[in-house]
Design an enzyme around this catalytic site. Structure first.
Site, PDB file in Angstrom:
ATOM      1  N   ASN A   1       0.843  -1.196   0.000  1.00  0.00           N
ATOM      2  CA  ASN A   1       0.000   0.000   0.000  1.00  0.00           C
ATOM      3  C   ASN A   1       0.877   1.245   0.000  1.00  0.00           C
ATOM      4  OD1 ASN A   1       0.583  -0.807   2.709  1.00  0.00           O
ATOM      5  ND2 ASN A   1      -1.136   0.364   3.518  1.00  0.00           N
TER       6      ASN A   1
ATOM      7  N   GLU B   1       0.297   5.228   0.714  1.00  0.00           N
ATOM      8  CA  GLU B   1      -0.660   6.239   1.194  1.00  0.00           C
ATOM      9  C   GLU B   1      -0.247   7.639   0.760  1.00  0.00           C
ATOM     10  OE1 GLU B   1      -1.278   5.591   5.397  1.00  0.00           O
ATOM     11  OE2 GLU B   1      -2.437   3.773   4.962  1.00  0.00           O
TER      12      GLU B   1
ATOM     13  N   CYS C   1      -4.051   0.657  -2.584  1.00  0.00           N
ATOM     14  CA  CYS C   1      -3.913  -0.576  -1.800  1.00  0.00           C
ATOM     15  C   CYS C   1      -2.826  -1.473  -2.401  1.00  0.00           C
ATOM     16  CB  CYS C   1      -5.219  -1.352  -1.794  1.00  0.00           C
ATOM     17  SG  CYS C   1      -6.558  -0.570  -0.895  1.00  0.00           S
TER      18      CYS C   1
ATOM     19  N   GLU D   1      -2.965  -4.589  -3.162  1.00  0.00           N
ATOM     20  CA  GLU D   1      -3.474  -5.456  -4.226  1.00  0.00           C
ATOM     21  C   GLU D   1      -3.470  -4.729  -5.565  1.00  0.00           C
ATOM     22  OE1 GLU D   1      -4.721  -4.800  -1.263  1.00  0.00           O
ATOM     23  OE2 GLU D   1      -5.998  -6.406  -0.509  1.00  0.00           O
TER      24      GLU D   1
ATOM     25  N   CYS E   1     -10.318  -4.778  -0.080  1.00  0.00           N
ATOM     26  CA  CYS E   1     -11.434  -3.830  -0.075  1.00  0.00           C
ATOM     27  C   CYS E   1     -12.265  -4.003  -1.350  1.00  0.00           C
ATOM     28  CB  CYS E   1     -10.922  -2.396   0.054  1.00  0.00           C
ATOM     29  SG  CYS E   1     -10.281  -1.692  -1.485  1.00  0.00           S
TER      30      CYS E   1
ATOM     31  N   CYS F   1     -10.577  -2.976  -4.691  1.00  0.00           N
ATOM     32  CA  CYS F   1      -9.610  -3.970  -5.192  1.00  0.00           C
ATOM     33  C   CYS F   1     -10.330  -5.188  -5.761  1.00  0.00           C
ATOM     34  CB  CYS F   1      -8.639  -4.376  -4.094  1.00  0.00           C
ATOM     35  SG  CYS F   1      -7.460  -3.059  -3.705  1.00  0.00           S
TER      36      CYS F   1
END
Ligand code: THU
Length: 140
Positions: free
Chosen positions: A42, A44, A53, A55, A91, A94
């Site tokens: 990830n 940010e 993210c 993924e 999430c 994703c």
């Protein structure tokens, strides 16, 4: 590569997580159908919205290198500086990206279970009733 080995790859990816806001570090390891591994973490951002993210990082790396055929993804996540010892599920965003490129019946999502084992779901189990991606193409 075994599921356990793919989880180890995800843990390596997690070491590069950039998460100074949530302090939640996530790593993913995406395997192509021909056995290539793309890792992602990830990333940010202080504006929060641009956060990517783990993924999606792995997927976008793979797609931008010309790979579009995927077999499995392993995901590990946990608080900064701790072992990723509980399952971390992807999430919704994703899951939707996975749906764009993966067969919902066969693509596997592997989560470390926290006890050295793994939980395995198909994409269809994690994202039922979708419209889009290869399903949309198949129905068109
Ligand atoms: N995150 C991921 O990278 N993957 C997941 O499966 C769950 C959430 C990230 C996004 C954000 O940087 C942090 O974890 C907290 O939600």
């Amino acid at each position: 590569m075994t599921n356990a080995e793919l989880i180890i790859e995800a843990k390596k990816a997690r070491e590069f997580a950039y998460a100074p806001y949530s302090h939640f570090w996530v790593g993913a390891a995406l395997e192509t159908k021909d056995g290539k591994i793309y890792r992602g973490c990830n990333v940010e951002n202080s504006a929060f919205g641009p956060t990517n993210c783990a993924e999606r990082t792995a997927f976008f790396k793979a797609i931008s290198e010309g790979d579009r055929e995927f077999a499995r993804i392993a995901i590990v996540g946990g608080m900064e500086g701790t072992e990723a010892d509980k399952p971390c599920a992807p999430c919704g965003v994703c899951r939707q990206v996975m749906n764009e490129f993966c067969d919902p019946d066969t693509f596997e999502i592997i989560l470390a279970d926290g006890h050295g084992g793994e939980l395995v779901f198909t994409l269809k189990e994690m994202l039922p009733s979708v419209v889009g991606g290869i399903q949309f193409q198949a129905e068109a």
